[in-house]
Every structure is written in structure tokens, then in C-alpha cells.
Enzyme design. Structure first.
Site, PDB file in Angstrom:
ATOM      1  N   ARG B 209       0.832  -1.215   0.000  1.00 38.23           N
ATOM      2  CA  ARG B 209       0.000   0.000   0.000  1.00 38.23           C
ATOM      3  C   ARG B 209       0.857   1.251   0.000  1.00 38.23           C
ATOM      4  O   ARG B 209       1.926   1.279   0.604  1.00 38.23           O
ATOM      5  CB  ARG B 209      -0.897   0.019   1.240  1.00 38.23           C
ATOM      6  CG  ARG B 209      -1.898  -1.121   1.275  1.00 38.23           C
ATOM      7  CD  ARG B 209      -2.744  -1.069   2.542  1.00 38.23           C
ATOM      8  NE  ARG B 209      -3.827  -2.047   2.476  1.00 38.23           N
ATOM      9  CZ  ARG B 209      -4.042  -2.997   3.407  1.00 38.23           C
ATOM     10  NH1 ARG B 209      -3.239  -3.097   4.441  1.00 38.23           N
ATOM     11  NH2 ARG B 209      -5.053  -3.822   3.272  1.00 38.23           N
ATOM     12  N   TYR B 242      -7.293   5.305  -5.945  1.00 35.91           N
ATOM     13  CA  TYR B 242      -8.488   6.126  -5.735  1.00 35.91           C
ATOM     14  C   TYR B 242      -8.067   7.368  -4.981  1.00 35.91           C
ATOM     15  O   TYR B 242      -7.112   7.343  -4.195  1.00 35.91           O
ATOM     16  CB  TYR B 242      -9.523   5.336  -4.905  1.00 35.91           C
ATOM     17  CG  TYR B 242      -8.916   4.693  -3.684  1.00 35.91           C
ATOM     18  CD1 TYR B 242      -8.866   5.375  -2.470  1.00 35.91           C
ATOM     19  CD2 TYR B 242      -8.325   3.425  -3.735  1.00 35.91           C
ATOM     20  CE1 TYR B 242      -8.279   4.813  -1.357  1.00 35.91           C
ATOM     21  CE2 TYR B 242      -7.726   2.857  -2.631  1.00 35.91           C
ATOM     22  CZ  TYR B 242      -7.708   3.551  -1.429  1.00 35.91           C
ATOM     23  OH  TYR B 242      -7.103   2.998  -0.325  1.00 35.91           O
TER      24      TYR B 242
END
Lengths: 452, 452
Positions: B209, B242
């Protein structure tokens, strides 16, 4: 001029294949004034399989195709999958066929899922009887037997398509529908011999099927189960039984098979009841009681579908693939034929639209048909492909090896919400919306084509 | 008398765990006059993960729990997953991240599925910022930090439950909610050390991430993609990115891993950007451009859930498992926290019902709470378990090895109807119906209990 399309005559179509879907499509087109010929390779009609089920929505679909189809279903002796004088609803039931409990244990044959399919929500019928009555719906002269397809030739869009048969005869048509099933010759002609999508693909499941007189089933299953569809599930196999008419129940055992099934091997093999019993060793008593009523010698059916290599399109110019030829599914949702019937309603709607269009604004009939079949592909592809996928998936959920492991039971039972959703997606299909979408999509394509 | 439940005082509950779900539940109960204490084992609040998304329906759920929760979400800087000034709708997009095409090929980064989530249908926020603002919603004195759970003792249903912490302190409550996440100590205490359901189970996926400043993402992805959620999919991996707020985008790479991940190994391991690049070798340029912006050294997160061994129940007397403690899911639907928020609304509704009931017809508070939690289990179990299953399933569909084989591409694309159905099932959840069902089920159980 022979061989050329004329716009002022009815549309003339050829249907390759006289199975349930081919005949239902023929009934729908004839009902709409289309000139239809059906070419069936066999010497006479024969239905494979035992029983076949239709949801109330599929029956509605048949009604919209041609009410005579519903009459054939009913005169063929269809019955509610739940034969209960006090309750007109149909239910589909999944129960534990495996876990070993004493008969007086409340968990014995535990009910895992009951789905309410609504009033007469699931009708079942013997395939052969339905087909026999369906043939009567088609006017004399429409069906041509012993016509095995050799080639389909589509030249200019203003010329008739030429269909050749291996007996040397030919036919011509404005459009051709390949309703010739999972082993479709039409599909192979369109996609070519080297395309894996031309051939059925093994689902790694085999089926054993039997028709059993009701009075014998009563002894094996008791009154309640005999008169109501039940699916007995467990590790790597399941047994489904359901009333097919007033006198018989149909029963099918489906077994997972890790091995391959070569394409050149016949899809049915001789087997014996002992094979079925071996696959269900250790299962509950009612399962064994029922299997004991299967014939001592019976067929093992290898189940194929078009899952691994879906066809790239359902339309090829003025030739379409319809029903199993386009999207053969394994039988675990009981919805393969329903999907073909939805195709038939879509195509009947489209040919009606094309006929109307031809009268209002004369244009190339060939072009109008090609556009219509683009709509057919657009409208029917997603749902019918989903069914092929979903049928494989639910069978894997029925057959979870976890059923054999008590520590995994909670996990295994977690699959039923998905099974419910998938069943409802099939049962609750609104064909009226599909018809609207079909008309809208076709008109939009026509308008775009005119602008171009 | 200390230690005994009194019916005329507010219900007193203990929440184990001060994560998002624990705090949202606290906010909902406080809003309904319940006396709440939250016990968090950490020294301070920290949120794992990067961004978190909520559908419009989940935001509505928060509004019904306590409007202050929605305020915290917004003050935490939440943004629409599709940042488009001209279109207030949110869309989720799946595109081909793998197939090698020239950039001017129309199939380059082909759009595989676009789902319309409605106006503001998908809001994303940084987890840490949301949690920080959520803490402010809870009155001072409610949250107790550095309280690591040791035991929960529930004796007679008329006695308070005693909670012991490893620092030697104790607390008492009428009911206890284990909101202590996937590694829940509450769960282990309830199920026992020997139960595999006490422990998280490896999903065979790892995640990498990163939070990336928007101006850098613009160079890598272009304006369109940077401002809109996209999921780039391909064989055995996917990349989702996103907007998480006005300045940053969140990006996560998920990779399939056939190996096991021992439970005693920490669930994060040090890794480098090279590992991520290796997993995505040969993928499209925008994927590589974005991964190049990941830190050179980063964590590899092993993803666990409760799929293989679901807990047998969410209620154990007056102790409940809530959120991840009950049904930890992999993150592939982006709906794990939403599922816990649905739990919180269900429980808030129930405690309100219990309070009202206690005033109207004094009865055993302990019995009333036990019954309420039977309802909680009944109402919440099916859907939240389905989510655990579905999240595993969709990730397998994203990661189909078939993406790497052009001959299997048509098959691979056939998965999207299922992905659509599953996404809509999550997004279109009607929590108002859940609240009605909760109240009805609880009242029916109460009525049955009174009759007995």
C-alpha cells in the site's frame, strides 16, 4: 430472381435443429408471419435427458412466444415441482444427504435451504412428452428430417443464404438460426475446426439418470419427499429428485470427476448401479433407498458445456447461434432450456420488428436482419454466459468436499446465500423488460445505421 | 448492590476495541442513552491501512447510528471516489492492466466494467483522519486506553459481567461487545484456544500500500485516472487506486500467493518496491508508472480473514462479536468496515428496544439482552458471512490466470456480470429494512419468551 432477397415477401428463415429450442423458436416466428423451415438431422425426434423444469417466468416467456407452446407443455403432462394439494407454490429444497445421524436426530437430513419459487413457480415435465406435443404445434411441411448440415454460405447481404446438406440437397433463407445444440455443426462452420470454442468442454461432472415409478419412490423416500423436489447434497456429489408427472419421479445423481474426458470418446458410457452406489458410499439412508431403484445397467453421462471457451459472438452476419449452440450450460440450475427460450423470445421480437420496419421504410432486408442480430447478441450474451458460469459454480458449492469434515460444516453452509441469489437471478428474470430493451436497442442501431 | 443488574438504571455496556467499528458503535449507543465504556489495548489510536471507502448507503447507516459519525467522516476529509466537477456520481471501474497493446490501440487499457454507484455513491477517506475525528465524537471519560483484555466472566443472567484486564483492573457491564478486530481476544476467550475459528486465516493474497501525492500521480496516470478510482486487473494480481482526499491518492497492489503464511509470523513483512515490480512484470505502462512512486522500502501485508473457519455464532449470552471480530473479510469489496457499521446500527436499534421494553414491562434485563443478541446473530450473520465469501471470490475473479492467455480472454471477461451483481448486493443494502427486521425479530422472540 431466385437467390435474391425481396423486401415485399415475408422473411424466410432456416432453423438448424429440431430440439426444444429450435421448435419453440419456430413456433414464435410462425406466429409472427415469418416463413420458417426447420432442418433436423435425425430420422425422428428424440429428447435426451429425463425431466426438464421451467420457472413461471419462463412459462410466461413461452406464452409471449406463442401460447401454443404453453399448451404443449401442459398437454405434455407438466406438474408442479412441489405437489401439495394445500399449497400451490413451488419450493426448491436443499438438504443434507450425507451427514450421518440417527433418524430421530433433529439434524438428520437437515434442511439447508428452502427457496420459495412462487405459485406454480417451477413446473417439470418429461422431455420426450413435451417435445412430442411441441412438434404438433408446428404446421405440416415446416420440419424436414434427416437433413444433416454441411455448409452455410452467405455472400452479398442482398442475396439469400445457401444451406447445403450432406444428402446433396440445398435450401435458401434470409437468415439462419443454429439451434443444433451443444455439438452444433453451425457453430463449427462459423468458428472453424481449429477453434476450441467449436467443441464442447468437459465440466468434470458425470450424471446418472433414472425415471422411477411413484409407488416405488414412496417406499424409498416417503410421501413428503416423493411429491416434492429435493436436492440431497454432500461431498463431491448430489442427488436431485422431482416429480415429472403424476406417475413418475425423475432422479439424477451428479458426481464430480477429476479426470479428463477425451472429446473423441462418446459422451455416454455404460455403467452400473454399483458405480452410483460407490460414489455415494456412506450417504444417508433415503439416498441409498432411492439409488437402489435405479436400473442395474444404466448410462453414465459426461456433462459438457461451453464454459472454458465461450463463443466470441452469437451473431455472424445473418447467421445466429441460439440456445445450447451459443451457450450450452451444465444442468445444475435447471435453466439451460429456459435460457434458449429467452433467446427465442428475443429473436421473435426482432423478426417482428424487422418485418414492420420493412413495410414502413423499404430498405435492404439483409442489412436490417444483420442489425437485428447485433441486437440479439447484445441483449442475450451477458445473461446467458453468466448462466454457464453460475451453473458450474453452484455445482461446486453443492459438492464442497467440506461437507465431509464436521469442522468445516459452518463454512460449507455459508454457501447458501450465494445459491439463493443465483437462483433468484434466474427465476426472477423479467422477459417483458428484455423485450423492451430488445426493441429499443434495435431501433437505436437502425437510427444510427440510417445516419451513417 | 454492586455487581447486580438493576432494571431502572441505563444499560451499561463495555466495548472491547477502539477501532472504527468500536467507536461507531459507541457513538450509536451513547446517542440512545446507553452507558458506554470503550476499552482499547493500545496506548493511542492508530488506524491500519491507508484509505477506506463507504457507499452512500453506509453513510446513511452512519447517519441513523449518530449524525456525528457522518460529520467526522466529512471533517476527516472524505472525497468522492470519482472527482469530477461535472458529474456528482461515483463510478467504480475495472480496466485491463495487463494486455500489451500499443497506446494508440483502442484495446489499450480496455474498460472491462464501469459500475454506477449513484450520486456520492462511494466516498473515500484516509483511515487515520477519520479515526481521529471519530474519537472527538465520543465524550471524555468513555474511552480507556492501554486496557488489554484478559477474561470475561458471565455468571447468572441477573449479575453484571466482569471484565478483567492484564493490568489487574476490572470493569463490569450488562453486556460486552468484542469490537477487537480480526485478531479478537474476545473471540478467543469465547471459542477457546483450540478452536481454529479463534485465529485469522490466510487468504493467499498479499498487499502493498502507498499514499501518493496527487501531483506525482498526475504524471504517472494522467488527470482522468488520478481523479477517479480504477482497478487495473490481470493474472494473479491487481492494482487499485483512488483519491483519498484533495491532495493524495491511495494505491494498493494485491498479489496472489500460493504459499502458506504461518500464524506465528507477523502479518507484515519488510519488502521493497522491486518485489512489487516483479509481481507486475510485463503489465501496462500506467501500472508501472504508478508503482514507481511507491516507497523503495515498504511493508508487505499478508491478508487474513475468517473464511475457512467462520465463527459458529455472533452472540454468546450477553457477549457479542461485532465487525471484524465476528466476520473479518479480505478487503476486495472495500466493504469490511461497512459490514461492521451495519452491525453497529443493528445493535444500536436493539439496545434502544431493550431500554424501551425495560421501562414498559420490567423484566430481567439480562434475559432481554440475551434475547436481543439472538436477534443480532439472526439478522447480521447471513449477509456478513456472504461478504467474507464474496470478497475472496471476486479477488479470484480479478486475478484469473486466464488474463494472460489471449485464447481465454472471452472466458475471463465473462466474470464481470457476477462482479456487478456482487457489488450491487453490497451497495444497495437497505438498512431501513434491516432495522425493521431487527425490531420485528426481537419483538417476536420476546413474545415467545413471555409465552414460555
Amino acid at each position: 430472381m431466385p437467390g435474391t432477397i425481396t423486401t415485399d415477401e415475408p422473411i424466410e428463415v432456416a432453423i438448424i435443429g429440431g430440439g426444444i429450442v429450435g421448435l419453440v423458436l419456430a413456433a414464435g416466428l410462425i406466429h409472427r408471419g415469418v416463413n420458417v423451415k426447420v432442418f433436423e438431422q435425425a430420422r425422428n425426434f428424440r429428447a435426451l435427458g429425463v425431466g426438464i423444469g421451467f420457472t413461471a417466468r419462463t412459462v410466461q416467456c413461452m406464452e409471449n412466444i406463442n401460447p401454443a407452446v404453453v399448451k404443449a407443455l401442459r398437454s405434455g403432462g407438466s406438474v408442479n415441482a412441489s405437489m401439495d394439494e394445500k399449497d400451490p407454490k413451488s419450493y426448491l429444497r436443499w438438504i443434507d444427504g450425507y451427514t450421518q445421524h440417527r433418524e430421530d436426530d433433529p439434524d438428520y437430513q437437515k434442511m439447508l435451504l428452502t427457496l420459495d419459487a412462487g405459485i406454480n413457480g417451477w413446473e417439470t415435465v418429461r422431455r420426450d412428452q413435451f417435445l412430442e406435443d411441441l412438434v404438433k404445434v408446428i404446421p405440416v411441411g415446416v420440419i424436414h428430417l434427416q437433413k444433416r448440415l454441411e455448409s452455410i454460405e452467405e455472400k452479398d447481404e442482398n442475396d439469400k443464404i445457401t444451406i447445403k446438406f450432406i444428402d446433396g440437397t440445398t435450401a435458401t433463407a434470409d437468415a439462419v438460426f443454429g439451434c443444433d445444440g451443444i455439438k452444433s455443426t453451425t457453430r463449427k462452420l462459423l468458428l472453424g475446426k481449429d477453434n476450441p470454442a467449436s467443441y464442447p468442454q468437459y465440466t468434470h461432472k458425470v450424471a446418472y439418470r433414472a425415471l422411477i415409478p411413484k409407488e416405488k419412490a414412496l417406499e424409498a423416500l416417503g410421501e413428503y419427499k416423493t411429491n416434492r423436489q429435493h436436492m440431497h447434497i454432500g461431498p463431491n456429489a448430489h442427488l436431485i429428485h422431482y416429480p415429472v408427472n403424476l406417475k413418475m419421479i425423475g432422479a439424477t445423481v451428479i458426481v464430480s470427476d477429476p479426470n479428463d474426458w477425451p472429446l473423441d470418446k462418446p459422451t455416454t458410457a455404460r455403467a452400473s448401479r454399483k458405480d452410483v452406489e460407490a460414489a455415494l458410499e456412506g450417504w444417508c439412508l433415503p439416498v441409498h433407498n432411492l439409488v437402489r431403484l435405479f436400473p442395474e445397467e444404466l448410462d453414465q453421462w459426461a456433462l459438457f458445456d461451453l464454459f472454458e471457451y465461450p463463443v466470441p459472438a452469437y451473431n455472424y452476419g445473418r447467421v445466429c447461434l441460439v440456445g445450447d449452440a451459443a451457450h450450452a450450460s451444465s444442468p445444475h440450475h435447471g435453466a439451460g432450456a429456459s435460457s434458449g427460450i429467452e433467446d427465442a423470445l428475443c429473436l421473435s421480437t426482432l423478426l417482428d420488428e424487422v418485418s414492420t420496419r420493412m413495410k414502413e421504410s423499404p430498405e435492404s432486408k439483409g442489412k436490417a436482419l444483420k442489425t437485428a442480430f447485433e441486437t440479439y447478441n447484445e441483449i442475450r450474451r451477458t445473461r446467458s454466459q453468466w448462466l454457464v458460469n453460475s451453473s458450474r459454480r453452484v455445482c461446486d458449492l453443492f459438492h464442497q468436499p467440506e461437507w465431509a469434515d464436521p469442522a468445516k460444516r459452518v463454512k460449507a453452509e455459508g454457501a447458501f446465500e450465494e445459491i439463493k441469489d443465483r437462483s433468484f437471478k434466474i427465476w426472477h428474470h423479467d422477459s417483458a423488460i428484455m423485450v423492451q430493451d430488445t426493441i429499443r436497442d434495435y431501433r437505436e442501431r437502425q437510427d444510427r445505421a440510417v445516419k451513417v
